[in-house]
Design an enzyme around this catalytic site. Structure first.
Site, PDB file in Angstrom:
ATOM      1  CE  LYS A 259      -8.338   1.322   3.286  1.00 28.77           C
ATOM      2  NZ  LYS A 259      -7.264   1.703   4.237  1.00 28.77           N
TER       3      LYS A 259
ATOM      4  CB  CYS B  77      -4.504  -1.267   4.758  1.00 25.55           C
ATOM      5  SG  CYS B  77      -3.975  -1.022   6.477  1.00 25.55           S
TER       6      CYS B  77
ATOM      7  CD  GLU C 273      -2.471   1.206   2.777  1.00 18.88           C
ATOM      8  OE1 GLU C 273      -3.470   1.929   2.914  1.00 18.88           O
ATOM      9  OE2 GLU C 273      -2.014   0.477   3.690  1.00 18.88           O
TER      10      GLU C 273
END
Length: 482
Positions: free
Chosen positions: A307, A360, A250
């Site tokens: 995301k 994440c 990430e």
């Protein structure tokens, strides 16, 4: 004593993973509540136990505030205090409800306690964007019992854990509790040998190269140091070998990636004919995204995933416009707030199959991993666990990722900035890894998938029904014995 019991219960979680202590702590807290004179007193006991439990399991929550200690360090103790006590309110509700339903204790209390605790743990995981970290069912993550999430899911395992703890609370400090705890500690390793292993990879299975730059969070965005870590990651990507895919963690690219950016050529060159998946920030009009991008050997961005489940107070501030007036920004959002992507979606990697990206924090939500439009061929998590320190946080995050693999019966490739980078098979076993603080790349074969699990087909509904039935049974038998 209740706070201490909660702290002992926390030792069931990774990295300690002492199941017997986890159950003993929960059982002791439940027993104290069962002996309380009023439901209000039981709620106070639950609050103290929850504060002890979450204070220990989530102690790593102070780490993000220490990245820029001069500006945010003063917030660290308040962050831990408010997190622990905030989640403890859920436990207060559970203990109040159990004592209310079954004031006389006994086996009805075991049903009420297990159902109520599992219910509030599920509620904590879903409301206000949710935070299903440190579920009590996760104390089984290192043993055979964790394989049950392929059938009953994480909330079903949480219910079984709550019922076991409720039974200990009903027994109290008497000798039957001792063999029960010994069995809980001994049986999972024995049962583990009975769980059939995941099938071995085929001879032509793809080789994945997972890159771990190991950039400390306080140096990651430094103009000069960030360029050094980026260069090291390029070198690791271009190391000898013939991977079919290269994956970076990430936000491992310290530049805003846009079509035509010269960095795309560097990434494609490091791939030496293999596509490269990278985590990077990107901008689209006035909006900024935390994204995963697929870079082709021709240096083109062929797919992008943004995301969608952002970290509150990290990647964005709730009531952001109001917070901005007071100069409050999320710890990870820099000078801008991230915008959320449209939701779970698959990324097509051609001959490597359809993959579900998880950036994440997104890997901690079981219902969202199961919410993809169609079943993926495998799961891919990119993460930056430098925010979580070097002890419990990254290890707990890995354990949670392993849960997602077992639940779906799918392998999961995990690239982490500072560790733990790992390949996880469809049974949740780590087949290869790079530990915390290591720099380099890991070449590993992608394990095969299993057929869709029961949980993958049914989701959380059976567990939610079981929780309600547990509470309903305690209520019904209370009326019969009243």
């Amino acid at each position: 004593m209740a706070a201490g019991a909660g702290g002992v219960a926390a030792l069931g979680q990774v990295p300690f993973s002492i199941v017997a202590l986890g159950l003993a702590g929960l059982g002791l807290a439940g027993w104290l509540a069962a002996r309380s004179n009023t439901s209000r007193r039981a709620a106070w006991i639950g609050f103290c136990a929850g504060t002890g439990y979450f204070g220990v399991t989530l102690h790593w929550i102070v780490q993000p505030f220490l990245v820029d200690a001069e500006r945010h360090g003063w917030m660290a103790p308040f962050g831990l205090l408010f997190t622990a006590t905030g989640f403890a309110l859920f436990w207060a509700l559970a203990f109040w409800l159990a004592r209310r339903i079954a004031p006389g204790g006994g086996w009805r209390y075991a049903l009420a306690f297990g159902g109520a605790l599992a219910g509030v743990e599920t509620l904590r995981s879903l409301i206000l964007t949710g935070f299903p970290w440190s579920l009590i069912g996760y104390i089984w993550s290192e043993g055979a019992a964790v394989q049950s999430v392929a059938v009953i899911g994480p909330f079903g395992l949480t219910l079984l854990t709550g019922l076991f703890a409720g039974a200990l609370a009903a027994i109290g400090p008497r000798w039957p509790a001792i063999p029960a705890l010994i069995a809980a500690a001994i049986l999972p390793p024995v049962l583990l040998s009975l769980v059939p292993p995941a099938p071995l990879p085929a001879s032509d299975a793809p080789v994945i190269r997972l890159v771990q730059p190991n950039a400390p969070q306080d140096e990651k965005w430094h103009p000069e140091l960030g360029a050094i870590y980026f260069s090291d990651a390029l070198d690791a990507s271009a190391a000898p070998g013939n991977p079919d895919l290269i994956i970076w963690p990430e936000t491992s690219v310290p530049y805003l990636l846009e079509p035509g950016h010269p960095v795309l050529g560097l990434l494609a060159g490091a791939g030496r004919g293999a596509p490269v998946v990278v985590g990077a920030q990107r901008v689209e009009g006035p909006l900024y995204y935390n994204s995963l991008l697929v870079i082709s050997p021709e240096a083109r961005v062929v797919d992008t995933y943004d995301k969608h489940h952002l970290v509150p107070f990290g990647e964005y501030m709730p009531l952001g416009d109001l917070a901005a007036r007071f100069g409050l920004r999320g710890l990870a959002q820099g000078q801008f707030g991230y915008s959320a992507g449209p939701g779970p979606r698959l990324v097509d990697l051609g001959p490597l199959g359809q993959v579900l990206p998880l950036i994440c924090y997104e890997a901690i939500f079981p219902e969202e991993v199961g919410g993809a439009p169609v079943r993926p061929d495998w799961l891919l998590q990119i993460t930056n666990d430098a925010w979580f320190g070097t002890f419990a946080g990254p290890q707990q995050h890995l354990a949670i990722a392993r849960m997602r693999a077992i639940e779906q019966g799918l392998p999961l490739a995990r690239a982490a900035n500072t560790g733990i980078t790992a390949m996880i098979d469809a049974r949740g076993r780590v087949t290869a890894s790079l530990g915390l603080g290591q720099t380099g790349a890991l070449d590993t074969v992608l394990p095969p998938a299993l057929p869709p699990t029961t949980y993958a087909r049914t989701g959380d509904w059976p567990a939610l029904v079981a929780i309600l039935l547990s509470l309903a049974a305690a209520l019904r038998f209370r009326r019969k014995t009243a």
